[in-house]
Design a protein around this motif. Structure first.
Motif, PDB file in Angstrom:
ATOM      1  N   GLY A  44      -3.611  20.093  23.139  1.00 22.25           N
ATOM      2  CA  GLY A  44      -3.640  20.841  21.914  1.00 22.25           C
ATOM      3  C   GLY A  44      -2.892  22.172  22.063  1.00 22.25           C
ATOM      4  N   GLY A  45      -2.066  22.028  23.037  1.00 22.11           N
ATOM      5  CA  GLY A  45      -0.982  23.223  23.046  1.00 22.11           C
ATOM      6  C   GLY A  45      -0.148  22.914  24.076  1.00 22.11           C
ATOM      7  N   CYS A  46       0.625  23.899  24.534  1.00 25.05           N
ATOM      8  CA  CYS A  46       1.703  23.749  25.673  1.00 25.05           C
ATOM      9  C   CYS A  46       1.228  24.138  27.102  1.00 25.05           C
ATOM     10  CB  CYS A  46       2.943  24.478  25.405  1.00 25.05           C
ATOM     11  SG  CYS A  46       2.857  26.486  25.798  1.00 25.05           S
ATOM     12  N   PHE A  47       1.975  23.652  28.029  1.00 21.53           N
ATOM     13  CA  PHE A  47       1.657  24.045  29.448  1.00 21.53           C
ATOM     14  C   PHE A  47       2.854  23.443  29.977  1.00 21.53           C
ATOM     15  CE2 PHE A  47       0.270  23.298  33.814  1.00 21.53           C
ATOM     16  CZ  PHE A  47      -0.332  24.561  33.723  1.00 21.53           C
ATOM     17  N   SER A  48       3.568  24.738  30.767  1.00 26.16           N
ATOM     18  CA  SER A  48       4.741  24.062  31.643  1.00 26.16           C
ATOM     19  C   SER A  48       4.685  25.192  32.866  1.00 26.16           C
ATOM     20  CB  SER A  48       5.972  24.466  30.687  1.00 26.16           C
ATOM     21  OG  SER A  48       6.958  24.282  31.301  1.00 26.16           O
ATOM     22  N   PRO A  49       5.568  24.740  34.002  1.00 23.38           N
ATOM     23  CA  PRO A  49       5.818  25.444  34.927  1.00 23.38           C
ATOM     24  C   PRO A  49       6.981  26.321  34.298  1.00 23.38           C
ATOM     25  CG  PRO A  49       5.626  23.330  35.846  1.00 23.38           C
ATOM     26  CD  PRO A  49       5.738  23.032  34.194  1.00 23.38           C
ATOM     27  N   PHE A  50       7.208  27.523  35.022  1.00 26.87           N
ATOM     28  CA  PHE A  50       8.295  28.487  34.613  1.00 26.87           C
ATOM     29  C   PHE A  50       8.911  29.154  36.029  1.00 26.87           C
ATOM     30  CE2 PHE A  50       4.721  31.596  34.911  1.00 26.87           C
ATOM     31  CZ  PHE A  50       5.343  32.495  35.784  1.00 26.87           C
ATOM     32  N   LEU A  51      10.339  29.400  35.690  1.00 28.11           N
ATOM     33  CA  LEU A  51      10.994  30.103  36.856  1.00 28.11           C
ATOM     34  C   LEU A  51      11.623  31.454  36.185  1.00 28.11           C
ATOM     35  CD1 LEU A  51      12.371  30.364  39.846  1.00 28.11           C
ATOM     36  CD2 LEU A  51      14.276  29.072  38.482  1.00 28.11           C
ATOM     37  N   THR A  52      11.474  32.493  36.725  1.00 25.90           N
ATOM     38  CA  THR A  52      11.910  33.848  36.276  1.00 25.90           C
ATOM     39  C   THR A  52      12.613  34.510  37.346  1.00 25.90           C
ATOM     40  OG1 THR A  52      10.329  33.869  34.240  1.00 25.90           O
ATOM     41  CG2 THR A  52      11.246  36.018  35.086  1.00 25.90           C
ATOM     42  N   LEU A  61      15.530  41.240  33.008  1.00 30.27           N
ATOM     43  CA  LEU A  61      15.185  39.751  33.206  1.00 30.27           C
ATOM     44  C   LEU A  61      16.653  39.318  33.387  1.00 30.27           C
ATOM     45  CD1 LEU A  61      12.990  37.449  33.067  1.00 30.27           C
ATOM     46  CD2 LEU A  61      13.425  37.525  30.308  1.00 30.27           C
ATOM     47  N   LEU A  62      16.841  38.448  34.318  1.00 29.65           N
ATOM     48  CA  LEU A  62      18.167  38.009  34.734  1.00 29.65           C
ATOM     49  C   LEU A  62      18.224  36.467  34.409  1.00 29.65           C
ATOM     50  CD1 LEU A  62      18.799  39.492  38.169  1.00 29.65           C
ATOM     51  CD2 LEU A  62      19.648  40.363  36.053  1.00 29.65           C
ATOM     52  N   TYR A  63      17.122  35.779  34.557  1.00 29.21           N
ATOM     53  CA  TYR A  63      17.072  34.405  33.983  1.00 29.21           C
ATOM     54  C   TYR A  63      15.570  34.019  33.951  1.00 29.21           C
ATOM     55  CZ  TYR A  63      17.422  29.295  34.148  1.00 29.21           C
ATOM     56  OH  TYR A  63      17.450  27.842  33.891  1.00 29.21           O
ATOM     57  N   SER A  64      15.383  33.264  33.023  1.00 25.60           N
ATOM     58  CA  SER A  64      14.081  32.785  32.717  1.00 25.60           C
ATOM     59  C   SER A  64      13.864  31.432  31.898  1.00 25.60           C
ATOM     60  CB  SER A  64      12.916  33.901  31.969  1.00 25.60           C
ATOM     61  OG  SER A  64      11.472  33.502  31.900  1.00 25.60           O
ATOM     62  N   THR A  65      13.412  30.622  32.447  1.00 22.28           N
ATOM     63  CA  THR A  65      13.057  29.256  31.948  1.00 22.28           C
ATOM     64  C   THR A  65      11.675  28.576  31.938  1.00 22.28           C
ATOM     65  OG1 THR A  65      14.350  26.958  31.743  1.00 22.28           O
ATOM     66  CG2 THR A  65      14.046  27.914  33.762  1.00 22.28           C
ATOM     67  N   TYR A  66      11.440  27.665  31.158  1.00 19.41           N
ATOM     68  CA  TYR A  66      10.327  26.636  31.357  1.00 19.41           C
ATOM     69  C   TYR A  66      10.886  25.572  32.290  1.00 19.41           C
ATOM     70  CZ  TYR A  66       7.950  28.553  27.083  1.00 19.41           C
ATOM     71  OH  TYR A  66       7.101  29.397  26.464  1.00 19.41           O
ATOM     72  N   LEU A  67       9.949  24.885  32.914  1.00 20.44           N
ATOM     73  CA  LEU A  67      10.698  23.743  33.762  1.00 20.44           C
ATOM     74  C   LEU A  67      10.131  22.291  33.592  1.00 20.44           C
ATOM     75  CD1 LEU A  67      10.639  25.653  37.140  1.00 20.44           C
ATOM     76  CD2 LEU A  67      12.748  25.120  36.101  1.00 20.44           C
ATOM     77  N   SER A  68       9.213  22.213  32.575  1.00 18.12           N
ATOM     78  CA  SER A  68       9.044  20.834  32.472  1.00 18.12           C
ATOM     79  C   SER A  68       9.134  20.220  31.088  1.00 18.12           C
ATOM     80  CB  SER A  68       7.470  20.959  32.692  1.00 18.12           C
ATOM     81  OG  SER A  68       6.966  19.640  32.691  1.00 18.12           O
ATOM     82  N   GLU A  69       9.880  19.176  30.910  1.00 25.53           N
ATOM     83  CA  GLU A  69      10.174  18.441  29.578  1.00 25.53           C
ATOM     84  C   GLU A  69       8.734  17.860  29.297  1.00 25.53           C
ATOM     85  OE1 GLU A  69      13.352  17.857  27.848  1.00 25.53           O
ATOM     86  OE2 GLU A  69      14.204  19.182  28.887  1.00 25.53           O
ATOM     87  N   SER A  70       8.118  17.372  30.126  1.00 23.88           N
ATOM     88  CA  SER A  70       6.740  16.607  29.902  1.00 23.88           C
ATOM     89  C   SER A  70       5.657  17.616  29.759  1.00 23.88           C
ATOM     90  CB  SER A  70       6.855  15.569  30.944  1.00 23.88           C
ATOM     91  OG  SER A  70       6.219  16.084  32.031  1.00 23.88           O
ATOM     92  N   GLY A  71       5.505  18.641  30.251  1.00 21.30           N
ATOM     93  CA  GLY A  71       4.739  19.646  30.117  1.00 21.30           C
ATOM     94  C   GLY A  71       3.670  19.629  31.562  1.00 21.30           C
ATOM     95  N   TRP A  72       3.382  18.688  32.265  1.00 18.74           N
ATOM     96  CA  TRP A  72       2.580  18.512  33.223  1.00 18.74           C
ATOM     97  C   TRP A  72       2.828  18.970  34.742  1.00 18.74           C
ATOM     98  CZ3 TRP A  72      -2.300  19.334  32.090  1.00 18.74           C
ATOM     99  CH2 TRP A  72      -2.567  18.492  30.958  1.00 18.74           C
ATOM    100  N   PRO A  73       4.222  18.413  34.993  1.00 19.46           N
ATOM    101  CA  PRO A  73       4.356  18.879  36.558  1.00 19.46           C
ATOM    102  C   PRO A  73       4.010  20.354  36.881  1.00 19.46           C
ATOM    103  CG  PRO A  73       5.950  17.616  35.696  1.00 19.46           C
ATOM    104  CD  PRO A  73       5.098  17.918  34.538  1.00 19.46           C
ATOM    105  N   SER A  74       3.097  20.439  37.772  1.00 20.95           N
ATOM    106  CA  SER A  74       2.715  21.841  38.239  1.00 20.95           C
ATOM    107  C   SER A  74       3.692  22.499  38.961  1.00 20.95           C
ATOM    108  CB  SER A  74       1.518  22.100  38.865  1.00 20.95           C
ATOM    109  OG  SER A  74       1.283  23.267  39.203  1.00 20.95           O
ATOM    110  N   VAL A  75       3.925  23.850  39.023  1.00 23.91           N
ATOM    111  CA  VAL A  75       4.946  24.492  39.811  1.00 23.91           C
ATOM    112  C   VAL A  75       4.586  24.429  41.346  1.00 23.91           C
ATOM    113  CG1 VAL A  75       4.101  26.951  39.570  1.00 23.91           C
ATOM    114  CG2 VAL A  75       6.301  26.347  39.797  1.00 23.91           C
TER     115      VAL A  75
END
Length: 80
Positions: A44-52, A61-75
């Motif tokens: 019922g919400g979002c969950f994603s690895p990130f890289l900053t 902040l030089l660069y920041s992104t979510y890393l998962s199109e599917s939402g599940w792969p853990s960083v």
């Protein structure tokens, strides 16, 4: 919820932070690989690895992104 999983510093002093987030308002930069968090119906919400990437003083902040199109792969997989 934001969980830091690792921090590394490059030769120029820039810090790279990886982790997991459930925040839909996590800061991303204009050149982000993925600028929105993927909503996962089963939780019922979002969950994603990130890289900053931050400058050496942590003030920019030089660069920041979510890393998962599917939402599940853990960083944790990325930091292993």
């Amino acid at each position: 919820m934001n969980v830091n999983q690792g921090i590394a510093v490059d030769a120029s002093g820039d810090a790279f932070v990886i982790g997991d987030t459930a925040a839909t308002d996590f800061p991303t930069t204009a050149n982000a690989f993925q600028s929105t968090c993927t909503v996962i119906a089963s939780i019922g919400g979002c969950f994603s690895p990130f890289l900053t990437k931050l400058n050496p003083t942590g003030s920019q902040l030089l660069y920041s992104t979510y890393l998962s199109e599917s939402g599940w792969p853990s960083v944790r997989l990325l930091s292993s």
